[in-house]
Write a protein that holds these residues in place. Sequence first.
Motif, PDB file in Angstrom:
ATOM      1  N   GLU A  22       4.239  -2.640 -42.596  1.00 30.20           N
ATOM      2  CA  GLU A  22       4.472  -0.304 -43.169  1.00 30.20           C
ATOM      3  C   GLU A  22       4.890   0.364 -43.904  1.00 30.20           C
ATOM      4  OE1 GLU A  22       1.117   1.653 -43.762  1.00 30.20           O
ATOM      5  OE2 GLU A  22      -0.023  -0.147 -43.289  1.00 30.20           O
ATOM      6  N   GLU A  23       5.789  -0.496 -43.025  1.00 34.84           N
ATOM      7  CA  GLU A  23       7.079   0.211 -43.157  1.00 34.84           C
ATOM      8  C   GLU A  23       7.775  -0.631 -44.629  1.00 34.84           C
ATOM      9  OE1 GLU A  23      10.643  -0.687 -40.546  1.00 34.84           O
ATOM     10  OE2 GLU A  23       9.743   0.347 -39.108  1.00 34.84           O
ATOM     11  N   ALA A  24       7.716  -1.040 -45.646  1.00 35.43           N
ATOM     12  CA  ALA A  24       8.141  -2.121 -46.716  1.00 35.43           C
ATOM     13  C   ALA A  24       7.497  -1.217 -47.401  1.00 35.43           C
ATOM     14  CB  ALA A  24       7.673  -3.582 -46.446  1.00 35.43           C
ATOM     15  N   LYS A  25       6.372  -0.989 -47.405  1.00 34.27           N
ATOM     16  CA  LYS A  25       4.550  -0.202 -48.058  1.00 34.27           C
ATOM     17  C   LYS A  25       5.418   0.933 -47.926  1.00 34.27           C
ATOM     18  CE  LYS A  25       1.056  -2.296 -46.715  1.00 34.27           C
ATOM     19  NZ  LYS A  25      -0.646  -2.795 -45.948  1.00 34.27           N
ATOM     20  N   GLN A  26       5.889   2.188 -47.247  1.00 34.54           N
ATOM     21  CA  GLN A  26       6.305   3.025 -47.522  1.00 34.54           C
ATOM     22  C   GLN A  26       7.544   2.977 -48.594  1.00 34.54           C
ATOM     23  OE1 GLN A  26       5.796   4.508 -43.588  1.00 34.54           O
ATOM     24  NE2 GLN A  26       4.131   4.782 -43.654  1.00 34.54           N
ATOM     25  N   SER A  27       8.470   2.576 -47.991  1.00 29.96           N
ATOM     26  CA  SER A  27       9.485   2.082 -48.939  1.00 29.96           C
ATOM     27  C   SER A  27       9.529   2.143 -50.383  1.00 29.96           C
ATOM     28  CB  SER A  27      10.838   1.750 -47.791  1.00 29.96           C
ATOM     29  OG  SER A  27      10.527   0.455 -47.921  1.00 29.96           O
ATOM     30  N   GLY A  28       8.293   1.167 -50.711  1.00 36.51           N
ATOM     31  CA  GLY A  28       8.311   0.374 -51.963  1.00 36.51           C
ATOM     32  C   GLY A  28       7.717   2.045 -52.275  1.00 36.51           C
ATOM     33  N   SER A  29       6.724   2.565 -51.755  1.00 36.64           N
ATOM     34  CA  SER A  29       5.738   3.331 -52.883  1.00 36.64           C
ATOM     35  C   SER A  29       7.279   4.672 -52.839  1.00 36.64           C
ATOM     36  CB  SER A  29       4.795   4.153 -51.755  1.00 36.64           C
ATOM     37  OG  SER A  29       4.992   3.916 -50.472  1.00 36.64           O
ATOM     38  N   ALA A  30       8.436   4.865 -51.948  1.00 37.27           N
ATOM     39  CA  ALA A  30       9.202   5.611 -52.461  1.00 37.27           C
ATOM     40  C   ALA A  30       9.879   5.854 -53.314  1.00 37.27           C
ATOM     41  CB  ALA A  30       9.411   6.173 -50.725  1.00 37.27           C
TER      42      ALA A  30
END
Length: 357
Positions: free
Chosen positions: A348-356
């Motif tokens: 989840e963290e990786a997904k969010q940092s990518g979309s940010a």
Amino acid sequence: AAETFRLPAQPGLKEGPVRLEVKATDRSFFGLGSGNRTERSFNFEYQSKPPAVAILSAAHNISRGGAGLAVYTVNREAAKTGVVFADRFYPAYRQPGGFYACLFPFPSDLPQERFVPKVLAVDRAGNERLTGIYYHVLEKSFPRDRIELTDAFLEKVSGEFKDRFPKAATPLEVFLKVNGEGRQADRKILYQVGLKTSPTPLWEGEFLRLPNSAPRGSFSQLRSYFYQGKQVDEQYHLGIDLASLAHSKVPAANSGSVVWADDLGIYGQCVIIDHGLGLQTLYGHLSRIGVKEGDQVKKGDIIGDTGDTGLAGGDHLHFGVVVSGQEVNPIEWWDPSWIKNNVTGKLEEAKQSGSAK
């Protein structure tokens, strides 16, 4: 005739697009004239530096016999990437956010000094990068068990496996062949089946355990086998044995795709379900298989009934969790907080940092 052309090292040549022009002239018939001429051009991407790897997952707390997840990015398309240590390689899978996720085990029988996990990334040009990760090992000790082999059990095993080891003269010899050579052959099959996996997770939440069951054998238990008072063998048991009523219904521990539904040596009648990222669950010693390869199952769907097929003394379920062919401790996958902290939270963290970005 084939010609091999190697681009010599050019100090001024920079990484990037390269256009290669090939001109060929043959000798014309009887050597007359100027010959037939052909020209072709090819476009390549010239790469001379190793790919850059950025590790996104910060903490990797890994128990002996357990699993860990490394999440990272590679700055160009990888021909091969995953986690390596000792002589082992565990593949990573590219996620929709563009990052890579690699579930990898700490094999319970591997000496700690050989467990130094690193991320390997090889690009299409063959350039290779090895990147270290921060990790902390949690040592665990596992119980031992003494198993007395009875003639009745050996006769049962001999009846089931004699055709696989026709040179074995006695039921005890058949058992020793099955427990040794047979076990090794089955591990190779597990590795091959482990490559048949979804690149993205198919599971959700914690994994189910056989209802109303009591453990009869624990993970990574070192089993000493005795016959007529003498020790005849010693093997690690890499799963958890769960006993309920005979021929109990076995639920799928989580959602996924059936990648094996057939006999599998020591595991007898066996089902393996793929949950993605190389994560699979194994259900051994079944009396009935209720699914076929390719079936999609949901958590809780009945996939068969418990039994005593294979190398089993009495009706029970051998429940295994397998990471890219290596059996790991199922207890971690029964714990929702462990899964969140060590696996799904990182994704989840990786997904969010990518979309940010």
